[in-house]
Design a protein around this motif. Structure first.
Motif, PDB file in Angstrom:
ATOM      1  N   ARG A 219      61.371  55.426  -6.496  1.00 60.47           N
ATOM      2  CA  ARG A 219      60.525  55.824  -5.370  1.00 60.47           C
ATOM      3  C   ARG A 219      61.234  55.643  -4.033  1.00 60.47           C
ATOM      4  O   ARG A 219      61.071  56.445  -3.113  1.00 60.47           O
ATOM      5  CB  ARG A 219      59.219  55.024  -5.382  1.00 60.47           C
ATOM      6  CG  ARG A 219      58.195  55.469  -4.352  1.00 60.47           C
ATOM      7  CD  ARG A 219      56.978  54.574  -4.332  1.00 60.47           C
ATOM      8  NE  ARG A 219      57.240  53.256  -3.779  1.00 60.47           N
ATOM      9  CZ  ARG A 219      57.361  52.988  -2.478  1.00 60.47           C
ATOM     10  NH1 ARG A 219      57.253  53.950  -1.596  1.00 60.47           N
ATOM     11  NH2 ARG A 219      57.588  51.763  -2.067  1.00 60.47           N
ATOM     12  N   THR A 220      62.038  54.588  -3.916  1.00 64.66           N
ATOM     13  CA  THR A 220      62.673  54.277  -2.635  1.00 64.66           C
ATOM     14  C   THR A 220      64.140  54.704  -2.578  1.00 64.66           C
ATOM     15  O   THR A 220      64.859  54.322  -1.659  1.00 64.66           O
ATOM     16  CB  THR A 220      62.573  52.770  -2.337  1.00 64.66           C
ATOM     17  OG1 THR A 220      63.266  52.040  -3.350  1.00 64.66           O
ATOM     18  CG2 THR A 220      61.129  52.328  -2.252  1.00 64.66           C
ATOM     19  N   ALA A 221      64.580  55.484  -3.547  1.00 66.45           N
ATOM     20  CA  ALA A 221      65.980  55.927  -3.569  1.00 66.45           C
ATOM     21  C   ALA A 221      66.268  56.836  -2.377  1.00 66.45           C
ATOM     22  O   ALA A 221      65.424  57.609  -1.936  1.00 66.45           O
ATOM     23  CB  ALA A 221      66.277  56.655  -4.870  1.00 66.45           C
ATOM     24  N   PHE A 222      67.484  56.713  -1.876  1.00 64.96           N
ATOM     25  CA  PHE A 222      67.926  57.543  -0.752  1.00 64.96           C
ATOM     26  C   PHE A 222      69.307  58.072  -1.079  1.00 64.96           C
ATOM     27  O   PHE A 222      70.217  57.293  -1.414  1.00 64.96           O
ATOM     28  CB  PHE A 222      67.983  56.709   0.538  1.00 64.96           C
ATOM     29  CG  PHE A 222      68.384  57.510   1.742  1.00 64.96           C
ATOM     30  CD1 PHE A 222      67.437  58.189   2.473  1.00 64.96           C
ATOM     31  CD2 PHE A 222      69.704  57.603   2.128  1.00 64.96           C
ATOM     32  CE1 PHE A 222      67.796  58.944   3.589  1.00 64.96           C
ATOM     33  CE2 PHE A 222      70.078  58.350   3.232  1.00 64.96           C
ATOM     34  CZ  PHE A 222      69.121  59.018   3.965  1.00 64.96           C
ATOM     35  N   GLN A 223      69.481  59.376  -1.006  1.00 65.08           N
ATOM     36  CA  GLN A 223      70.782  60.001  -1.234  1.00 65.08           C
ATOM     37  C   GLN A 223      70.928  61.164  -0.262  1.00 65.08           C
ATOM     38  O   GLN A 223      70.105  62.077  -0.272  1.00 65.08           O
ATOM     39  CB  GLN A 223      70.926  60.512  -2.662  1.00 65.08           C
ATOM     40  CG  GLN A 223      71.029  59.413  -3.688  1.00 65.08           C
ATOM     41  CD  GLN A 223      71.294  59.965  -5.073  1.00 65.08           C
ATOM     42  OE1 GLN A 223      70.690  60.950  -5.473  1.00 65.08           O
ATOM     43  NE2 GLN A 223      72.209  59.334  -5.778  1.00 65.08           N
ATOM     44  N   ARG A 224      71.961  61.081   0.558  1.00 67.05           N
ATOM     45  CA  ARG A 224      72.235  62.155   1.515  1.00 67.05           C
ATOM     46  C   ARG A 224      73.732  62.318   1.668  1.00 67.05           C
ATOM     47  O   ARG A 224      74.504  61.387   1.501  1.00 67.05           O
ATOM     48  CB  ARG A 224      71.666  61.837   2.907  1.00 67.05           C
ATOM     49  CG  ARG A 224      70.177  61.774   3.014  1.00 67.05           C
ATOM     50  CD  ARG A 224      69.533  63.141   2.921  1.00 67.05           C
ATOM     51  NE  ARG A 224      68.110  63.081   3.163  1.00 67.05           N
ATOM     52  CZ  ARG A 224      67.193  62.671   2.305  1.00 67.05           C
ATOM     53  NH1 ARG A 224      67.554  62.240   1.139  1.00 67.05           N
ATOM     54  NH2 ARG A 224      65.925  62.682   2.598  1.00 67.05           N
TER      55      ARG A 224
ATOM     56  N   GLY B  43      71.414  54.649  -1.918  1.00 63.29           N
ATOM     57  CA  GLY B  43      70.913  53.289  -2.091  1.00 63.29           C
ATOM     58  C   GLY B  43      69.421  53.318  -2.368  1.00 63.29           C
ATOM     59  O   GLY B  43      68.817  54.385  -2.504  1.00 63.29           O
ATOM     60  N   PHE B  44      68.839  52.127  -2.444  1.00 63.31           N
ATOM     61  CA  PHE B  44      67.400  52.029  -2.685  1.00 63.31           C
ATOM     62  C   PHE B  44      66.855  50.757  -2.066  1.00 63.31           C
ATOM     63  O   PHE B  44      67.574  49.793  -1.859  1.00 63.31           O
ATOM     64  CB  PHE B  44      67.094  52.058  -4.190  1.00 63.31           C
ATOM     65  CG  PHE B  44      67.663  50.874  -4.932  1.00 63.31           C
ATOM     66  CD1 PHE B  44      66.937  49.715  -5.066  1.00 63.31           C
ATOM     67  CD2 PHE B  44      68.924  50.930  -5.482  1.00 63.31           C
ATOM     68  CE1 PHE B  44      67.461  48.624  -5.736  1.00 63.31           C
ATOM     69  CE2 PHE B  44      69.462  49.852  -6.157  1.00 63.31           C
ATOM     70  CZ  PHE B  44      68.724  48.687  -6.284  1.00 63.31           C
ATOM     71  N   GLY B  45      65.564  50.788  -1.775  1.00 60.13           N
ATOM     72  CA  GLY B  45      64.855  49.639  -1.214  1.00 60.13           C
ATOM     73  C   GLY B  45      63.890  50.138  -0.158  1.00 60.13           C
ATOM     74  O   GLY B  45      64.227  51.060   0.593  1.00 60.13           O
ATOM     75  N   PRO B  46      62.710  49.540  -0.072  1.00 62.10           N
ATOM     76  CA  PRO B  46      61.718  50.023   0.893  1.00 62.10           C
ATOM     77  C   PRO B  46      62.218  50.031   2.342  1.00 62.10           C
ATOM     78  O   PRO B  46      62.129  51.047   3.023  1.00 62.10           O
ATOM     79  CB  PRO B  46      60.538  49.061   0.720  1.00 62.10           C
ATOM     80  CG  PRO B  46      60.702  48.478  -0.634  1.00 62.10           C
ATOM     81  CD  PRO B  46      62.174  48.462  -0.902  1.00 62.10           C
ATOM     82  N   GLN B  47      62.756  48.902   2.815  1.00 56.43           N
ATOM     83  CA  GLN B  47      63.260  48.860   4.187  1.00 56.43           C
ATOM     84  C   GLN B  47      64.662  49.465   4.275  1.00 56.43           C
ATOM     85  O   GLN B  47      64.988  50.146   5.250  1.00 56.43           O
ATOM     86  CB  GLN B  47      63.300  47.417   4.722  1.00 56.43           C
ATOM     87  CG  GLN B  47      61.933  46.837   5.014  1.00 56.43           C
ATOM     88  CD  GLN B  47      61.356  46.091   3.826  1.00 56.43           C
ATOM     89  OE1 GLN B  47      62.079  45.592   2.985  1.00 56.43           O
ATOM     90  NE2 GLN B  47      60.047  46.014   3.751  1.00 56.43           N
ATOM     91  N   LEU B  48      65.496  49.204   3.269  1.00 58.41           N
ATOM     92  CA  LEU B  48      66.856  49.735   3.286  1.00 58.41           C
ATOM     93  C   LEU B  48      66.841  51.257   3.331  1.00 58.41           C
ATOM     94  O   LEU B  48      67.673  51.879   3.990  1.00 58.41           O
ATOM     95  CB  LEU B  48      67.650  49.234   2.072  1.00 58.41           C
ATOM     96  CG  LEU B  48      69.113  49.671   1.993  1.00 58.41           C
ATOM     97  CD1 LEU B  48      69.883  49.297   3.256  1.00 58.41           C
ATOM     98  CD2 LEU B  48      69.776  49.078   0.764  1.00 58.41           C
ATOM     99  N   HIS B  49      65.881  51.865   2.663  1.00 59.58           N
ATOM    100  CA  HIS B  49      65.726  53.325   2.681  1.00 59.58           C
ATOM    101  C   HIS B  49      65.653  53.820   4.129  1.00 59.58           C
ATOM    102  O   HIS B  49      66.330  54.786   4.497  1.00 59.58           O
ATOM    103  CB  HIS B  49      64.449  53.695   1.912  1.00 59.58           C
ATOM    104  CG  HIS B  49      64.133  55.149   1.918  1.00 59.58           C
ATOM    105  ND1 HIS B  49      64.459  55.978   0.869  1.00 59.58           N
ATOM    106  CD2 HIS B  49      63.522  55.939   2.830  1.00 59.58           C
ATOM    107  CE1 HIS B  49      64.057  57.207   1.137  1.00 59.58           C
ATOM    108  NE2 HIS B  49      63.487  57.199   2.329  1.00 59.58           N
TER     109      HIS B  49
END
Length: 126
Positions: free
Chosen positions: A28-33, A103-109
């Motif tokens: 859910r909190t994954a970020f890829q750009r 990366g992943f994480g609620p705030q890290l996202h």
């Protein structure tokens, strides 16, 4: 063969249900750009380390060339959050630098998103 109960410890102190919840949260909190910029690869990596350290994360060079790690503590139900920023210089005809952020994480996202915007703002300002 019997199926394990969702309350059965998985060997590291968490139950299968907890592990499934963590996996769902990671997804859910994954970020890829990917961001394309003309900034030099070394400058991007140094900027990434400074950017994430200023926000309370551990960041530094990995053993691989052109790569930075970002580590954080507990965020929500995740016991640890991680991210990686890698750069590939001299891509394409224009010889630009390709930056991959994941990366992943609620705030890290949100911080990863801010870093991507930071790189784009540098590109627009140049």
């Amino acid at each position: 063969m019997t199926e394990a109960s969702p309350h059965t410890p998985s060997g590291n102190g968490t139950t299968q249900g907890e592990r499934a919840a963590m996996s769902d949260e990671m997804a859910r909190t994954a970020f890829q750009r990917k961001v394309v910029t003309r900034v030099a690869a070394e400058d991007i990596l140094a900027d990434a380390i400074e950017f994430f350290r200023a926000r309370g994360y551990r960041a530094g060079r990995t053993g691989r060339p052109n790569q930075v790690y970002v580590l954080g503590g507990r965020e929500g139900i995740l016991p640890r959050v991680t991210a990686e920023i890698s750069v590939q210089p001299n891509v394409g005809k224009a010889r630009v630098t390709l930056v991959t952020i994941s990366g992943f994480g609620p705030q890290l996202h949100e911080h990863l998103r801010a870093f991507a915007e930071h790189l784009r703002a540098q590109r627009r300002g140049a």
